[in-house]
Design an enzyme around this catalytic site. Structure first.
Site, short mmCIF file in Angstrom:
data_model
loop_
_atom_site.label_atom_id
_atom_site.label_comp_id
_atom_site.label_asym_id
_atom_site.label_seq_id
_atom_site.Cartn_x
_atom_site.Cartn_y
_atom_site.Cartn_z
N ARG A 182 0.81 -1.16 -0.20
CA ARG A 182 -0.02 -0.16 -0.07
C ARG A 182 0.97 1.41 -0.10
NH1 ARG A 182 -4.45 0.44 4.33
NH2 ARG A 182 -5.15 2.25 3.00
N CYS A 241 -1.08 6.81 8.90
CA CYS A 241 -1.21 5.52 8.18
C CYS A 241 -2.54 5.86 7.52
CB CYS A 241 -1.89 4.55 9.52
SG CYS A 241 -3.13 5.24 10.36
#
Length: 284
Positions: A182, A241
């Site tokens: 990711r 995040c």
């Protein structure tokens, strides 16, 4: 007393009936928002109250403005903490299924409001609890209202524009808690745009854990984060995040390793990408 503390299943079992102890079940699943409440109803550690990530530990999402899990309003969070029976001097134990990401979000919120002593994360979560052969309960929890009051510490939170101004500064250490694919933009299963904030380093929160799902020993955590920091000061570190949840796991692990509590970019990637003027990096 250290701000980040772990408790083993066996130690929690011995003290779970201790007067004044508050246990919060923080189980959640991004792909199934009702999973936590449903799982709690099917069995929880005796005496635990349920803390839902989206209803209790986050504020309302404003599409195109906030990230997926914005911070709750302090006064509303304090109301919830009081409803769970938390006082200023309460010992609080937080758990989820095991990795600790949702428990760490609750830990960080308590620290943000000023409660920085007597808060523990169950090391290994319910997975470790089950492995120890300990039982769950179906009992409802009667709770005396707590008296906790606190105020948010603005020094612990960074906004998007504050972060934008710091990008490129040599002192900044920017850690992204998402998994490497990711981070690199190879996959993006949740947010509409892939990639990471320019200048960030990948520090997947799962790498804070051993193969048994428990936190690594302190000396290993120190080595992990020392490599990320290099010669830079930990006081200039910022964690983020996807939505401000798993970044708290890195902040907890940093404190376990002896570093000071660093700043959180609470909006994280899901907020950052709302503004087309914000830079996006792909790859390493």
């Amino acid at each position: 007393m250290p701000i980040a503390q772990l408790i083993s299943p066996q130690a929690l079992d011995l003290k779970k009936d201790q007067p004044g102890l508050v246990i919060l079940d923080c189980r959640f699943a991004l792909e199934d928002p009702d999973y936590g409440q449903r799982s709690y109803a099917e069995g929880h550690i005796a005496g635990a109250r349920f803390a839902d990530l989206e209803r209790d530990l986050s504020g309302p999402v404003v599409k195109g403005v906030t990230g997926r899990h914005p911070l709750p309003k302090p006064e509303e969070l304090i109301e919830r903490l009081q409803a769970w029976g938390i006082n200023a001097d309460s010992e609080v134990v937080l758990y989820d299924d095991g990795p600790g990401a949702f428990a760490a979000r609750a830990w960080w919120l308590l620290a943000w409001l000023g409660k920085r002593e007597g808060v523990f994360i169950l090391d290994g979560g319910l997975k470790a609890w089950h492995a120890a052969g300990l039982p769950l309960s179906l009992d409802a929890c009667d709770t005396l209202r707590g008296t906790f009051t606190g105020a948010p510490d603005s020094a612990l939170v960074l906004g998007a524009e504050q972060l934008q101004q710091r990008l490129g500064q040599p002192a900044l250490t920017l850690l992204d808690a998402r998994a490497l694919p990711r981070f690199k933009g190879e996959v993006e299963p949740i947010d509409p745009i892939a990639g990471h904030i320019p200048g960030a380093q990948c520090a997947a929160f799962t790498d804070n854990l051993g193969s048994d799902g428990r936190f690594l020993p302190v000396d290993q955590l120190k080595l992990r984060f020392a490599a990320k920091l290099g010669s830079r000061s930990p006081s200039d570190l910022v964690a983020y995040c996807g939505s401000g949840v798993t970044a708290c796991h890195n902040l907890f692990a940093l404190c376990l390793a002896g570093y000071p509590l660093a700043s959180l970019y609470a909006g994280s990637w899901s907020e950052w990408i709302n503004d087309p003027a914000h830079g996006i990096a792909i790859g390493e």
